[in-house]
Design a protein around this motif. Sequence first.
Motif, mmCIF file in Angstrom:
data_model
loop_
_atom_site.group_PDB
_atom_site.id
_atom_site.type_symbol
_atom_site.label_atom_id
_atom_site.label_comp_id
_atom_site.label_asym_id
_atom_site.label_seq_id
_atom_site.Cartn_x
_atom_site.Cartn_y
_atom_site.Cartn_z
ATOM 1 N N CYS A 76 0.937 -1.155 -0.101
ATOM 2 C CA CYS A 76 -0.016 -0.040 0.062
ATOM 3 C C CYS A 76 0.950 1.401 -0.177
ATOM 4 C CB CYS A 76 -0.801 -0.002 0.935
ATOM 5 S SG CYS A 76 -2.125 -1.249 1.211
ATOM 6 N N GLY A 77 2.005 1.161 0.771
ATOM 7 C CA GLY A 77 2.831 2.220 0.517
ATOM 8 C C GLY A 77 3.432 2.697 -0.894
ATOM 9 N N GLY A 78 3.275 2.005 -1.785
ATOM 10 C CA GLY A 78 3.891 2.379 -3.105
ATOM 11 C C GLY A 78 4.717 1.300 -3.819
ATOM 12 N N GLN A 79 4.524 -0.148 -3.477
ATOM 13 C CA GLN A 79 5.404 -1.086 -4.144
ATOM 14 C C GLN A 79 7.008 -0.696 -4.149
ATOM 15 O OE1 GLN A 79 2.610 -2.822 -4.739
ATOM 16 N NE2 GLN A 79 3.156 -3.585 -6.438
ATOM 17 N N VAL A 80 7.272 -0.393 -2.770
ATOM 18 C CA VAL A 80 8.497 0.010 -2.333
ATOM 19 C C VAL A 80 9.535 -1.232 -1.933
ATOM 20 C CG1 VAL A 80 10.037 1.585 -0.550
ATOM 21 C CG2 VAL A 80 7.784 2.453 -1.601
ATOM 22 N N PRO B 80 6.048 9.636 -21.414
ATOM 23 C CA PRO B 80 6.408 10.628 -20.449
ATOM 24 C C PRO B 80 5.868 10.446 -19.170
ATOM 25 C CG PRO B 80 5.935 11.759 -22.618
ATOM 26 C CD PRO B 80 5.625 10.496 -22.844
ATOM 27 N N LEU B 81 4.665 9.685 -19.305
ATOM 28 C CA LEU B 81 3.733 9.418 -18.018
ATOM 29 C C LEU B 81 4.541 8.487 -17.020
ATOM 30 C CD1 LEU B 81 -0.041 9.569 -19.004
ATOM 31 C CD2 LEU B 81 1.122 10.886 -17.146
ATOM 32 N N VAL B 82 5.452 7.665 -17.360
ATOM 33 C CA VAL B 82 5.863 6.526 -17.026
ATOM 34 C C VAL B 82 7.306 7.053 -16.090
ATOM 35 C CG1 VAL B 82 6.759 4.161 -16.715
ATOM 36 C CG2 VAL B 82 4.838 4.735 -18.334
ATOM 37 N N GLY B 83 7.289 7.164 -14.909
ATOM 38 C CA GLY B 83 8.420 7.791 -14.087
ATOM 39 C C GLY B 83 9.427 6.643 -13.755
ATOM 40 N N ASP B 84 8.659 5.541 -13.221
ATOM 41 C CA ASP B 84 9.520 4.454 -12.648
ATOM 42 C C ASP B 84 8.970 3.252 -12.880
ATOM 43 O OD1 ASP B 84 11.729 3.457 -11.150
ATOM 44 O OD2 ASP B 84 10.743 3.484 -9.278
ATOM 45 N N ILE B 85 9.700 2.023 -13.074
ATOM 46 C CA ILE B 85 9.232 0.677 -12.693
ATOM 47 C C ILE B 85 10.112 0.024 -11.773
ATOM 48 C CG2 ILE B 85 8.999 -1.511 -14.213
ATOM 49 C CD1 ILE B 85 7.592 1.010 -15.404
ATOM 50 N N ARG B 86 9.303 -0.551 -10.758
ATOM 51 C CA ARG B 86 10.181 -1.253 -9.959
ATOM 52 C C ARG B 86 9.479 -2.876 -9.563
ATOM 53 N NH1 ARG B 86 8.616 3.861 -7.878
ATOM 54 N NH2 ARG B 86 6.902 3.679 -6.286
ATOM 55 N N GLY B 87 10.115 -3.538 -9.374
ATOM 56 C CA GLY B 87 9.181 -5.063 -8.873
ATOM 57 C C GLY B 87 10.418 -6.104 -8.832
ATOM 58 N N PHE C 140 5.457 -9.023 -8.202
ATOM 59 C CA PHE C 140 5.224 -7.622 -7.517
ATOM 60 C C PHE C 140 5.667 -6.763 -8.174
ATOM 61 C CE2 PHE C 140 6.165 -4.882 -3.771
ATOM 62 C CZ PHE C 140 4.754 -4.897 -3.121
ATOM 63 N N VAL C 141 4.924 -5.905 -8.892
ATOM 64 C CA VAL C 141 5.505 -4.797 -9.622
ATOM 65 C C VAL C 141 4.774 -3.588 -9.522
ATOM 66 C CG1 VAL C 141 6.099 -4.068 -12.042
ATOM 67 C CG2 VAL C 141 6.291 -6.455 -11.234
ATOM 68 N N GLY C 142 5.479 -2.541 -9.599
ATOM 69 C CA GLY C 142 4.819 -0.980 -9.426
ATOM 70 C C GLY C 142 5.281 -0.370 -10.560
ATOM 71 N N VAL C 143 4.103 0.575 -11.104
ATOM 72 C CA VAL C 143 4.369 1.570 -12.457
ATOM 73 C C VAL C 143 4.184 2.710 -11.634
ATOM 74 C CG1 VAL C 143 3.719 2.258 -14.444
ATOM 75 C CG2 VAL C 143 3.917 -0.341 -13.937
ATOM 76 N N ASP C 144 5.346 3.764 -11.340
ATOM 77 C CA ASP C 144 5.133 5.068 -11.037
ATOM 78 C C ASP C 144 4.616 6.277 -12.162
ATOM 79 O OD1 ASP C 144 5.423 7.782 -9.384
ATOM 80 O OD2 ASP C 144 6.502 6.256 -7.929
ATOM 81 N N LEU C 145 3.544 6.479 -11.834
ATOM 82 C CA LEU C 145 3.102 7.343 -13.184
ATOM 83 C C LEU C 145 3.699 8.882 -12.615
ATOM 84 C CD1 LEU C 145 -0.251 5.975 -14.516
ATOM 85 C CD2 LEU C 145 2.138 5.837 -15.356
ATOM 86 N N ILE D 82 0.626 4.928 -8.196
ATOM 87 C CA ILE D 82 1.211 3.814 -8.522
ATOM 88 C C ILE D 82 0.458 2.546 -9.068
ATOM 89 C CG2 ILE D 82 3.115 2.019 -7.781
ATOM 90 C CD1 ILE D 82 3.915 4.898 -7.534
ATOM 91 N N LEU D 83 0.563 2.294 -10.344
ATOM 92 C CA LEU D 83 -0.131 1.172 -10.668
ATOM 93 C C LEU D 83 0.383 -0.382 -10.206
ATOM 94 C CD1 LEU D 83 -0.372 2.106 -14.534
ATOM 95 C CD2 LEU D 83 -1.952 2.532 -12.719
ATOM 96 N N LYS D 84 -0.239 -1.123 -9.572
ATOM 97 C CA LYS D 84 -0.030 -2.264 -8.707
ATOM 98 C C LYS D 84 -0.144 -3.406 -9.490
ATOM 99 C CE LYS D 84 -0.968 -2.333 -4.452
ATOM 100 N NZ LYS D 84 -1.406 -2.413 -2.863
ATOM 101 N N PHE D 85 0.797 -4.521 -9.984
ATOM 102 C CA PHE D 85 0.744 -5.717 -10.332
ATOM 103 C C PHE D 85 1.003 -6.538 -9.184
ATOM 104 C CE2 PHE D 85 1.200 -3.354 -14.373
ATOM 105 C CZ PHE D 85 0.794 -4.175 -15.033
#
Length: 501
Positions: free
Chosen positions: A219-223, A356-363, A367-372, A409-412
Amino acid sequence: MEELYSKAETLALRRKHIGSSCKVFYAKDPLKIVRAQGQYMFDEKGEKYLDCINNVAHVGHSHPYVIKAATKQMELLNTNSRFLHDNLVQYAQRLTATLPEKLSVCYFVNSGSEANDLALRLARQYRGHQDVITLENAYHGHVTSLIDISPYKFNQLGKDSKKEYVHVAPSPDIYRGKYREDHPDPASAYAEEVKKIIDETQKNGRKIAAFIAESMQSCGGQVIPPVGYFQKVAEYVRAVGGVFIADEVQVGFGRVGKHFWAFQLQGEDFVPDIVTMGKPIGNGHPMSCVVTTREIAEGFGASGLEYFNTFGGNPVSCAIGLAVLDVIEKEDLQGNATRVGNYLLELLAEQKEKHPLVGDIRGVGLFVGVDLVKDKQKRTPATAEALHLIYKLKERQILLSADGPYRNILKFKPPMCLTMEDAKHAVETIDALLTEMEEATGMKTENNASTNVQCKRKTTEESSPPEGASESIGHMNGAACRQENEIYSKKRSVPSKRIRT
Protein backbone atom coordinates in the motif's frame (compact mmCIF):
# COMPACT_ATOMS: atom_id res chain seq x y z
CA MET A 1 -25.59 -19.60 -13.69
CA GLU A 2 -28.83 -17.82 -12.83
CA GLU A 3 -28.36 -14.98 -10.35
CA LEU A 4 -30.69 -14.40 -7.42
CA TYR A 5 -30.67 -10.63 -7.98
CA SER A 6 -29.92 -8.33 -10.87
CA LYS A 7 -26.78 -6.22 -10.58
CA ALA A 8 -28.89 -3.17 -9.72
CA GLU A 9 -30.73 -5.10 -7.01
CA THR A 10 -27.50 -6.43 -5.56
CA LEU A 11 -26.08 -2.91 -5.42
CA ALA A 12 -29.23 -1.53 -3.80
CA LEU A 13 -29.24 -4.28 -1.15
CA ARG A 14 -25.56 -3.71 -0.47
CA ARG A 15 -26.19 0.00 0.10
CA LYS A 16 -29.03 -0.86 2.44
CA HIS A 17 -27.37 -3.56 4.55
CA ILE A 18 -23.59 -3.12 4.27
CA GLY A 19 -21.74 -0.29 6.00
CA SER A 20 -20.88 2.64 3.75
CA SER A 21 -17.23 2.50 4.83
CA CYS A 22 -16.96 -0.88 3.09
CA LYS A 23 -15.97 0.32 -0.38
CA VAL A 24 -16.15 -1.41 -3.75
CA PHE A 25 -13.78 -1.25 -6.69
CA TYR A 26 -14.88 1.08 -9.50
CA ALA A 27 -17.53 2.86 -7.44
CA LYS A 28 -19.14 4.56 -10.46
CA ASP A 29 -19.82 1.20 -12.09
CA PRO A 30 -18.92 -1.68 -9.73
CA LEU A 31 -18.29 -5.13 -11.09
CA LYS A 32 -20.53 -8.01 -10.08
CA ILE A 33 -18.24 -11.03 -10.13
CA VAL A 34 -19.96 -14.41 -10.05
CA ARG A 35 -17.13 -16.85 -10.69
CA ALA A 36 -13.40 -17.03 -11.29
CA GLN A 37 -10.86 -19.51 -12.61
CA GLY A 38 -7.09 -19.22 -12.65
CA GLN A 39 -6.17 -15.61 -13.40
CA TYR A 40 -9.59 -14.69 -14.76
CA MET A 41 -12.80 -13.38 -13.19
CA PHE A 42 -16.25 -13.42 -14.79
CA ASP A 43 -19.16 -11.04 -14.30
CA GLU A 44 -22.88 -11.82 -14.35
CA LYS A 45 -22.92 -11.46 -18.14
CA GLY A 46 -20.12 -13.95 -18.61
CA GLU A 47 -17.56 -11.27 -19.52
CA LYS A 48 -13.99 -12.33 -18.72
CA TYR A 49 -11.56 -10.04 -16.89
CA LEU A 50 -7.81 -10.51 -16.49
CA ASP A 51 -7.16 -10.25 -12.75
CA CYS A 52 -3.95 -8.37 -11.95
CA ILE A 53 -5.21 -7.33 -8.48
CA ASN A 54 -5.69 -10.54 -6.50
CA ASN A 55 -2.71 -11.59 -4.43
CA VAL A 56 -5.16 -13.62 -2.34
CA ALA A 57 -6.04 -16.20 -5.00
CA HIS A 58 -2.35 -16.98 -5.00
CA VAL A 59 -2.26 -20.25 -6.98
CA GLY A 60 -5.23 -19.21 -9.09
CA HIS A 61 -8.93 -18.75 -8.47
CA SER A 62 -10.92 -21.92 -7.74
CA HIS A 63 -7.91 -24.20 -8.00
CA PRO A 64 -9.31 -27.77 -8.20
CA TYR A 65 -6.56 -29.29 -6.05
CA VAL A 66 -7.19 -26.82 -3.22
CA ILE A 67 -10.96 -27.25 -3.50
CA LYS A 68 -10.63 -31.04 -3.36
CA ALA A 69 -8.43 -30.87 -0.26
CA ALA A 70 -10.89 -28.55 1.49
CA THR A 71 -13.93 -30.65 0.57
CA LYS A 72 -12.32 -33.93 1.57
CA GLN A 73 -11.39 -32.67 5.02
CA MET A 74 -14.69 -30.85 5.56
CA GLU A 75 -16.52 -34.12 4.96
CA LEU A 76 -14.52 -35.75 7.76
CA LEU A 77 -14.00 -33.20 10.52
CA ASN A 78 -13.55 -29.56 11.35
CA THR A 79 -12.91 -28.61 14.94
CA ASN A 80 -10.58 -26.48 17.05
CA SER A 81 -6.91 -27.02 17.82
CA ARG A 82 -7.47 -28.22 21.41
CA PHE A 83 -7.86 -31.71 19.93
CA LEU A 84 -4.85 -33.45 18.45
CA HIS A 85 -4.88 -33.64 14.66
CA ASP A 86 -2.16 -34.52 12.17
CA ASN A 87 -3.03 -31.68 9.78
CA LEU A 88 -1.97 -29.04 12.31
CA VAL A 89 1.48 -30.45 13.03
CA GLN A 90 2.10 -31.51 9.43
CA TYR A 91 1.31 -28.04 8.20
CA ALA A 92 3.44 -26.36 10.87
CA GLN A 93 6.31 -28.65 9.90
CA ARG A 94 5.94 -27.94 6.17
CA LEU A 95 5.58 -24.19 6.68
CA THR A 96 8.57 -23.77 8.98
CA ALA A 97 10.69 -25.82 6.57
CA THR A 98 10.46 -22.85 4.16
CA LEU A 99 11.95 -20.50 6.78
CA PRO A 100 15.34 -20.09 8.46
CA GLU A 101 15.87 -22.70 11.16
CA LYS A 102 15.38 -20.47 14.19
CA LEU A 103 11.85 -19.54 13.06
CA SER A 104 10.23 -22.73 14.28
CA VAL A 105 7.11 -21.96 16.37
CA CYS A 106 3.71 -21.28 14.77
CA TYR A 107 0.51 -19.59 15.93
CA PHE A 108 -2.32 -20.08 13.47
CA VAL A 109 -4.97 -17.37 13.18
CA ASN A 110 -7.49 -16.22 10.57
CA SER A 111 -6.38 -12.99 8.89
CA GLY A 112 -3.36 -10.81 8.33
CA SER A 113 -4.72 -8.34 10.85
CA GLU A 114 -5.00 -11.06 13.51
CA ALA A 115 -1.46 -12.17 12.71
CA ASN A 116 0.05 -8.70 13.05
CA ASP A 117 -1.93 -7.99 16.21
CA LEU A 118 -0.60 -11.19 17.77
CA ALA A 119 2.93 -10.33 16.61
CA LEU A 120 2.70 -7.07 18.58
CA ARG A 121 1.59 -9.01 21.66
CA LEU A 122 4.55 -11.39 21.32
CA ALA A 123 6.97 -8.50 20.90
CA ARG A 124 5.65 -6.56 23.88
CA GLN A 125 5.57 -9.58 26.15
CA TYR A 126 9.14 -10.56 25.24
CA ARG A 127 10.90 -7.74 27.11
CA GLY A 128 8.00 -5.82 28.56
CA HIS A 129 8.60 -2.89 26.19
CA GLN A 130 5.73 -1.03 24.49
CA ASP A 131 6.89 1.33 21.74
CA VAL A 132 6.79 0.42 18.05
CA ILE A 133 8.72 1.81 15.08
CA THR A 134 6.85 1.68 11.81
CA LEU A 135 7.43 3.11 8.33
CA GLU A 136 5.90 6.02 6.47
CA ASN A 137 2.81 4.97 4.49
CA ALA A 138 2.78 1.55 6.19
CA TYR A 139 -0.38 -0.52 6.45
CA HIS A 140 -0.50 -3.57 8.72
CA GLY A 141 -4.21 -4.22 9.30
CA HIS A 142 -7.63 -2.95 10.26
CA VAL A 143 -7.90 -3.67 14.01
CA THR A 144 -7.31 -0.85 16.48
CA SER A 145 -3.79 -1.92 17.47
CA LEU A 146 -2.75 -1.94 13.81
CA ILE A 147 -4.48 1.26 12.73
CA ASP A 148 -2.34 2.81 15.48
CA ILE A 149 0.88 1.67 13.75
CA SER A 150 -0.31 2.23 10.15
CA PRO A 151 0.35 5.79 8.91
CA TYR A 152 -1.47 4.81 5.71
CA LYS A 153 -4.59 4.79 7.87
CA PHE A 154 -4.06 7.00 10.91
CA ASN A 155 -2.86 9.98 8.85
CA GLN A 156 -6.40 10.15 7.46
CA LEU A 157 -7.68 10.84 10.98
CA GLY A 158 -5.85 14.13 11.50
CA LYS A 159 -2.52 15.46 12.74
CA ASP A 160 -3.03 14.37 16.36
CA SER A 161 -3.89 10.77 15.50
CA LYS A 162 -0.40 9.29 16.05
CA LYS A 163 -0.03 7.69 19.46
CA GLU A 164 2.96 8.61 21.65
CA TYR A 165 4.25 5.02 21.63
CA VAL A 166 4.38 4.96 17.82
CA HIS A 167 7.42 6.25 15.95
CA VAL A 168 7.48 6.67 12.17
CA ALA A 169 10.69 6.14 10.19
CA PRO A 170 11.14 7.25 6.58
CA SER A 171 10.08 4.72 3.97
CA PRO A 172 13.24 3.25 2.36
CA ASP A 173 12.08 4.47 -1.06
CA ILE A 174 14.99 5.22 -3.39
CA TYR A 175 12.72 6.84 -6.01
CA ARG A 176 10.67 9.29 -3.95
CA GLY A 177 12.26 9.10 -0.52
CA LYS A 178 14.81 11.15 1.40
CA TYR A 179 17.74 9.11 0.06
CA ARG A 180 17.45 8.24 -3.60
CA GLU A 181 19.14 6.06 -6.19
CA ASP A 182 22.08 8.46 -6.51
CA HIS A 183 22.99 8.08 -2.80
CA PRO A 184 26.15 5.99 -2.27
CA ASP A 185 24.58 3.88 0.51
CA PRO A 186 20.84 4.38 0.88
CA ALA A 187 20.44 1.25 3.03
CA SER A 188 22.73 2.64 5.74
CA ALA A 189 21.28 6.14 5.43
CA TYR A 190 17.71 4.93 5.95
CA ALA A 191 18.81 2.63 8.79
CA GLU A 192 20.47 5.58 10.52
CA GLU A 193 17.09 7.33 10.50
CA VAL A 194 15.75 4.41 12.55
CA LYS A 195 18.72 4.65 14.90
CA LYS A 196 17.99 8.36 15.45
CA ILE A 197 14.45 7.44 16.49
CA ILE A 198 15.77 4.79 18.87
CA ASP A 199 18.27 7.22 20.43
CA GLU A 200 15.56 9.84 20.90
CA THR A 201 13.11 7.42 22.51
CA GLN A 202 15.83 6.18 24.84
CA LYS A 203 16.54 9.76 25.96
CA ASN A 204 12.85 10.16 26.71
CA GLY A 205 12.76 7.03 28.84
CA ARG A 206 10.76 4.99 26.36
CA LYS A 207 11.58 1.42 25.30
CA ILE A 208 11.27 -0.09 21.84
CA ALA A 209 9.34 -3.37 21.64
CA ALA A 210 9.48 -3.82 17.88
CA PHE A 211 10.29 -2.50 14.47
CA ILE A 212 7.66 -3.69 11.99
CA ALA A 213 7.81 -3.48 8.20
CA GLU A 214 6.39 -5.22 5.19
CA SER A 215 9.29 -6.97 3.49
CA MET A 216 8.27 -4.87 0.48
CA GLN A 217 5.75 -2.07 1.00
CA SER A 218 2.54 -2.68 -0.91
CA CYS A 219 0.00 0.00 0.00
CA GLY A 220 3.01 2.26 0.56
CA GLY A 221 3.72 2.24 -3.18
CA GLN A 222 5.44 -1.03 -4.18
CA VAL A 223 8.64 0.01 -2.37
CA ILE A 224 11.58 -2.41 -2.38
CA PRO A 225 14.00 -1.67 0.49
CA PRO A 226 17.67 -1.44 -0.52
CA VAL A 227 19.67 -4.56 0.32
CA GLY A 228 21.28 -4.29 3.75
CA TYR A 229 18.63 -2.03 5.25
CA PHE A 230 16.89 -4.72 7.31
CA GLN A 231 20.17 -6.08 8.68
CA LYS A 232 21.23 -2.70 10.03
CA VAL A 233 17.78 -1.89 11.43
CA ALA A 234 17.60 -5.27 13.16
CA GLU A 235 21.01 -4.64 14.74
CA TYR A 236 19.90 -1.28 16.14
CA VAL A 237 16.53 -2.55 17.36
CA ARG A 238 17.87 -5.69 19.02
CA ALA A 239 20.55 -3.68 20.80
CA VAL A 240 17.81 -1.99 22.86
CA GLY A 241 15.77 -5.15 23.49
CA GLY A 242 13.36 -4.87 20.57
CA VAL A 243 12.48 -7.41 17.90
CA PHE A 244 12.15 -7.24 14.13
CA ILE A 245 8.72 -8.16 12.71
CA ALA A 246 8.64 -8.95 8.98
CA ASP A 247 5.13 -8.57 7.59
CA GLU A 248 4.82 -11.01 4.67
CA VAL A 249 1.02 -10.85 4.51
CA GLN A 250 0.98 -9.43 0.97
CA VAL A 251 4.33 -10.48 -0.45
CA GLY A 252 5.13 -13.98 0.82
CA PHE A 253 4.75 -17.53 -0.51
CA GLY A 254 7.05 -17.25 -3.52
CA ARG A 255 5.65 -14.08 -5.07
CA VAL A 256 9.16 -12.66 -5.51
CA GLY A 257 10.18 -15.73 -7.51
CA LYS A 258 13.73 -16.52 -6.47
CA HIS A 259 12.86 -16.73 -2.77
CA PHE A 260 9.87 -18.08 -0.90
CA TRP A 261 9.83 -15.05 1.40
CA ALA A 262 10.42 -11.46 0.38
CA PHE A 263 12.62 -10.72 3.42
CA GLN A 264 15.13 -13.16 1.90
CA LEU A 265 15.87 -10.59 -0.80
CA GLN A 266 17.94 -8.81 1.86
CA GLY A 267 20.41 -11.71 1.99
CA GLU A 268 21.07 -14.88 3.95
CA ASP A 269 22.51 -12.90 6.85
CA PHE A 270 19.11 -11.43 7.71
CA VAL A 271 16.55 -13.38 9.74
CA PRO A 272 13.56 -11.64 11.36
CA ASP A 273 12.47 -12.45 14.91
CA ILE A 274 8.81 -12.75 13.96
CA VAL A 275 7.21 -13.33 10.54
CA THR A 276 3.53 -12.76 9.83
CA MET A 277 1.70 -14.21 6.86
CA GLY A 278 -1.84 -14.13 5.50
CA LYS A 279 -3.70 -13.40 2.24
CA PRO A 280 -2.12 -15.99 -0.14
CA ILE A 281 -1.68 -18.63 2.57
CA GLY A 282 -5.13 -20.13 1.99
CA ASN A 283 -5.82 -19.08 -1.63
CA GLY A 284 -8.94 -17.23 -0.51
CA HIS A 285 -9.73 -19.29 2.58
CA PRO A 286 -9.50 -17.11 5.74
CA MET A 287 -6.33 -18.20 7.50
CA SER A 288 -3.00 -16.73 8.58
CA CYS A 289 0.00 -17.46 10.75
CA VAL A 290 2.65 -15.98 13.02
CA VAL A 291 6.01 -17.74 13.11
CA THR A 292 8.63 -16.87 15.68
CA THR A 293 11.59 -18.21 17.65
CA ARG A 294 11.41 -20.66 20.52
CA GLU A 295 12.72 -17.96 22.89
CA ILE A 296 10.03 -15.42 22.03
CA ALA A 297 7.30 -18.07 22.14
CA GLU A 298 8.41 -19.20 25.61
CA GLY A 299 8.43 -15.60 26.78
CA PHE A 300 4.85 -15.27 25.57
CA GLY A 301 3.84 -18.43 27.41
CA ALA A 302 5.56 -17.27 30.59
CA SER A 303 2.84 -14.68 31.15
CA GLY A 304 0.56 -17.52 32.24
CA LEU A 305 -2.13 -16.29 29.85
CA GLU A 306 -3.34 -19.03 27.53
CA TYR A 307 -3.58 -18.22 23.83
CA PHE A 308 -6.52 -19.87 22.10
CA ASN A 309 -8.04 -19.13 18.71
CA THR A 310 -11.35 -20.83 17.91
CA PHE A 311 -10.74 -21.29 14.20
CA GLY A 312 -6.97 -20.89 13.94
CA GLY A 313 -5.26 -24.11 12.85
CA ASN A 314 -8.44 -26.10 12.31
CA PRO A 315 -8.14 -29.27 10.20
CA VAL A 316 -9.82 -27.77 7.13
CA SER A 317 -7.64 -24.66 7.13
CA CYS A 318 -4.50 -26.75 7.54
CA ALA A 319 -5.57 -29.08 4.70
CA ILE A 320 -6.01 -26.04 2.49
CA GLY A 321 -2.66 -24.61 3.55
CA LEU A 322 -0.94 -27.88 2.73
CA ALA A 323 -2.65 -27.98 -0.67
CA VAL A 324 -1.46 -24.44 -1.47
CA LEU A 325 2.13 -25.42 -0.65
CA ASP A 326 1.75 -28.48 -2.88
CA VAL A 327 0.51 -26.44 -5.83
CA ILE A 328 3.26 -23.84 -5.50
CA GLU A 329 5.81 -26.65 -5.70
CA LYS A 330 4.17 -28.94 -8.27
CA GLU A 331 3.29 -26.16 -10.71
CA ASP A 332 6.62 -24.34 -10.21
CA LEU A 333 4.83 -21.10 -9.43
CA GLN A 334 8.00 -19.55 -8.03
CA GLY A 335 9.69 -20.23 -11.35
CA ASN A 336 6.68 -18.78 -13.15
CA ALA A 337 6.86 -15.65 -10.99
CA THR A 338 10.49 -15.20 -12.03
CA ARG A 339 9.93 -15.84 -15.74
CA VAL A 340 6.73 -13.86 -16.15
CA GLY A 341 7.86 -11.18 -13.72
CA ASN A 342 11.10 -10.60 -15.64
CA TYR A 343 9.16 -10.43 -18.89
CA LEU A 344 6.64 -7.99 -17.40
CA LEU A 345 9.47 -5.77 -16.14
CA GLU A 346 11.09 -5.79 -19.60
CA LEU A 347 7.84 -4.80 -21.29
CA LEU A 348 7.17 -2.06 -18.76
CA ALA A 349 10.74 -0.74 -19.10
CA GLU A 350 10.00 -0.21 -22.79
CA GLN A 351 6.94 1.83 -21.80
CA LYS A 352 9.10 3.95 -19.51
CA GLU A 353 11.32 4.89 -22.44
CA LYS A 354 8.31 5.56 -24.65
CA HIS A 355 5.91 7.45 -22.38
CA PRO A 356 6.45 10.72 -20.48
CA LEU A 357 3.86 9.56 -17.93
CA VAL A 358 5.93 6.58 -16.77
CA GLY A 359 8.45 7.73 -14.19
CA ASP A 360 9.67 4.51 -12.60
CA ILE A 361 9.28 0.76 -12.92
CA ARG A 362 10.14 -1.32 -9.87
CA GLY A 363 9.45 -4.89 -8.97
CA VAL A 364 10.49 -8.39 -8.11
CA GLY A 365 8.74 -11.46 -9.48
CA LEU A 366 5.01 -10.84 -9.69
CA PHE A 367 5.11 -7.80 -7.42
CA VAL A 368 5.53 -4.81 -9.72
CA GLY A 369 4.80 -1.09 -9.50
CA VAL A 370 4.50 1.53 -12.23
CA ASP A 371 5.03 5.05 -10.87
CA LEU A 372 3.10 7.51 -13.04
CA VAL A 373 4.36 11.10 -13.08
CA LYS A 374 3.44 14.41 -14.65
CA ASP A 375 7.08 15.46 -14.77
CA LYS A 376 10.00 13.02 -14.87
CA GLN A 377 12.48 15.53 -13.51
CA LYS A 378 10.33 16.65 -10.57
CA ARG A 379 8.67 13.22 -10.20
CA THR A 380 5.31 14.91 -9.71
CA PRO A 381 2.74 12.17 -8.99
CA ALA A 382 0.14 11.70 -11.73
CA THR A 383 -2.72 10.77 -9.42
CA ALA A 384 -5.73 11.59 -11.57
CA GLU A 385 -4.07 10.06 -14.61
CA ALA A 386 -3.44 6.79 -12.75
CA LEU A 387 -7.05 6.50 -11.66
CA HIS A 388 -8.29 7.40 -15.12
CA LEU A 389 -6.07 4.67 -16.53
CA ILE A 390 -7.35 1.92 -14.28
CA TYR A 391 -10.95 2.79 -15.14
CA LYS A 392 -10.06 2.59 -18.81
CA LEU A 393 -8.31 -0.73 -18.25
CA LYS A 394 -11.46 -2.04 -16.60
CA GLU A 395 -13.41 -1.08 -19.74
CA ARG A 396 -10.94 -3.29 -21.62
CA GLN A 397 -11.45 -6.07 -19.08
CA ILE A 398 -8.15 -5.79 -17.24
CA LEU A 399 -8.31 -5.31 -13.48
CA LEU A 400 -5.50 -3.27 -11.96
CA SER A 401 -5.35 -0.99 -8.91
CA ALA A 402 -3.62 2.28 -8.04
CA ASP A 403 -2.10 2.88 -4.63
CA GLY A 404 0.77 4.52 -2.77
CA PRO A 405 0.70 7.76 -0.78
CA TYR A 406 -0.33 9.70 -3.89
CA ARG A 407 -2.47 6.93 -5.45
CA ASN A 408 -0.33 7.11 -8.58
CA ILE A 409 1.31 3.66 -8.51
CA LEU A 410 -0.15 0.98 -10.75
CA LYS A 411 0.10 -2.25 -8.75
CA PHE A 412 0.64 -5.64 -10.36
CA LYS A 413 0.09 -8.44 -7.83
CA PRO A 414 -1.82 -11.06 -9.83
CA PRO A 415 -2.42 -14.75 -9.18
CA MET A 416 0.86 -16.60 -9.60
CA CYS A 417 -0.40 -18.45 -12.67
CA LEU A 418 -0.29 -15.28 -14.80
CA THR A 419 1.22 -16.09 -18.20
CA MET A 420 3.57 -14.23 -20.51
CA GLU A 421 0.66 -13.80 -22.92
CA ASP A 422 -1.36 -12.17 -20.12
CA ALA A 423 1.54 -9.85 -19.30
CA LYS A 424 1.96 -8.87 -22.93
CA HIS A 425 -1.77 -8.21 -23.33
CA ALA A 426 -1.88 -6.04 -20.19
CA VAL A 427 1.15 -3.96 -21.17
CA GLU A 428 0.02 -3.52 -24.77
CA THR A 429 -3.30 -2.22 -23.47
CA ILE A 430 -1.56 0.15 -21.06
CA ASP A 431 0.64 1.34 -23.93
CA ALA A 432 -2.38 2.14 -26.11
CA LEU A 433 -4.18 3.95 -23.29
CA LEU A 434 -1.14 6.00 -22.31
CA THR A 435 -0.73 7.01 -25.96
CA GLU A 436 -4.36 8.14 -26.09
CA MET A 437 -4.00 10.13 -22.87
CA GLU A 438 -0.75 11.81 -23.93
CA GLU A 439 -2.06 12.70 -27.37
CA ALA A 440 -5.31 14.07 -25.93
CA THR A 441 -3.43 16.43 -23.64
CA GLY A 442 -0.62 17.41 -26.01
CA MET A 443 1.92 15.87 -23.67
CA LYS A 444 3.27 13.45 -26.25
CA THR A 445 3.77 16.10 -28.91
CA GLU A 446 5.41 18.56 -26.57
CA ASN A 447 7.76 16.19 -24.79
CA ASN A 448 8.32 12.88 -26.51
CA ALA A 449 11.00 13.97 -28.99
CA SER A 450 13.55 14.92 -26.34
CA THR A 451 12.63 11.87 -24.26
CA ASN A 452 13.34 9.54 -27.18
CA VAL A 453 16.71 11.17 -27.89
CA GLN A 454 17.78 10.82 -24.27
CA CYS A 455 16.54 7.24 -23.98
CA LYS A 456 18.27 6.16 -27.20
CA ARG A 457 21.50 7.59 -25.84
CA LYS A 458 21.04 5.65 -22.61
CA THR A 459 20.32 2.42 -24.51
CA THR A 460 23.49 2.84 -26.56
CA GLU A 461 25.65 3.59 -23.54
CA GLU A 462 24.14 0.88 -21.34
CA SER A 463 23.17 -1.95 -23.64
CA SER A 464 23.70 -4.65 -21.01
CA PRO A 465 20.90 -5.31 -18.48
CA PRO A 466 21.27 -3.77 -15.00
CA GLU A 467 22.97 -5.85 -12.34
CA GLY A 468 20.45 -8.10 -10.61
CA ALA A 469 18.03 -8.21 -13.54
CA SER A 470 18.56 -11.96 -13.80
CA GLU A 471 17.25 -12.25 -10.25
CA SER A 472 13.92 -10.69 -11.29
CA ILE A 473 14.43 -7.48 -9.36
CA GLY A 474 14.21 -4.10 -11.01
CA HIS A 475 14.14 -0.41 -10.14
CA MET A 476 14.37 1.29 -13.52
CA ASN A 477 14.55 4.99 -12.77
CA GLY A 478 17.75 6.13 -14.45
CA ALA A 479 18.31 9.87 -14.76
CA ALA A 480 19.02 9.75 -18.51
CA CYS A 481 15.34 9.60 -19.39
CA ARG A 482 14.24 12.47 -17.13
CA GLN A 483 13.43 15.91 -18.45
CA GLU A 484 11.99 19.27 -17.45
CA ASN A 485 8.44 19.66 -18.65
CA GLU A 486 5.10 21.14 -17.73
CA ILE A 487 2.71 18.48 -18.95
CA TYR A 488 -1.04 18.35 -18.87
CA SER A 489 -1.28 22.09 -19.44
CA LYS A 490 -4.33 21.27 -21.53
CA LYS A 491 -5.79 18.85 -19.06
CA ARG A 492 -9.10 17.19 -19.63
CA SER A 493 -11.25 15.96 -16.79
CA VAL A 494 -10.33 12.54 -15.45
CA PRO A 495 -11.92 10.60 -12.59
CA SER A 496 -10.24 11.03 -9.20
CA LYS A 497 -12.11 8.54 -7.07
CA ARG A 498 -9.80 6.44 -4.92
CA ILE A 499 -9.66 2.78 -5.78
CA ARG A 500 -8.22 0.74 -2.97
CA THR A 501 -7.07 -2.82 -2.45
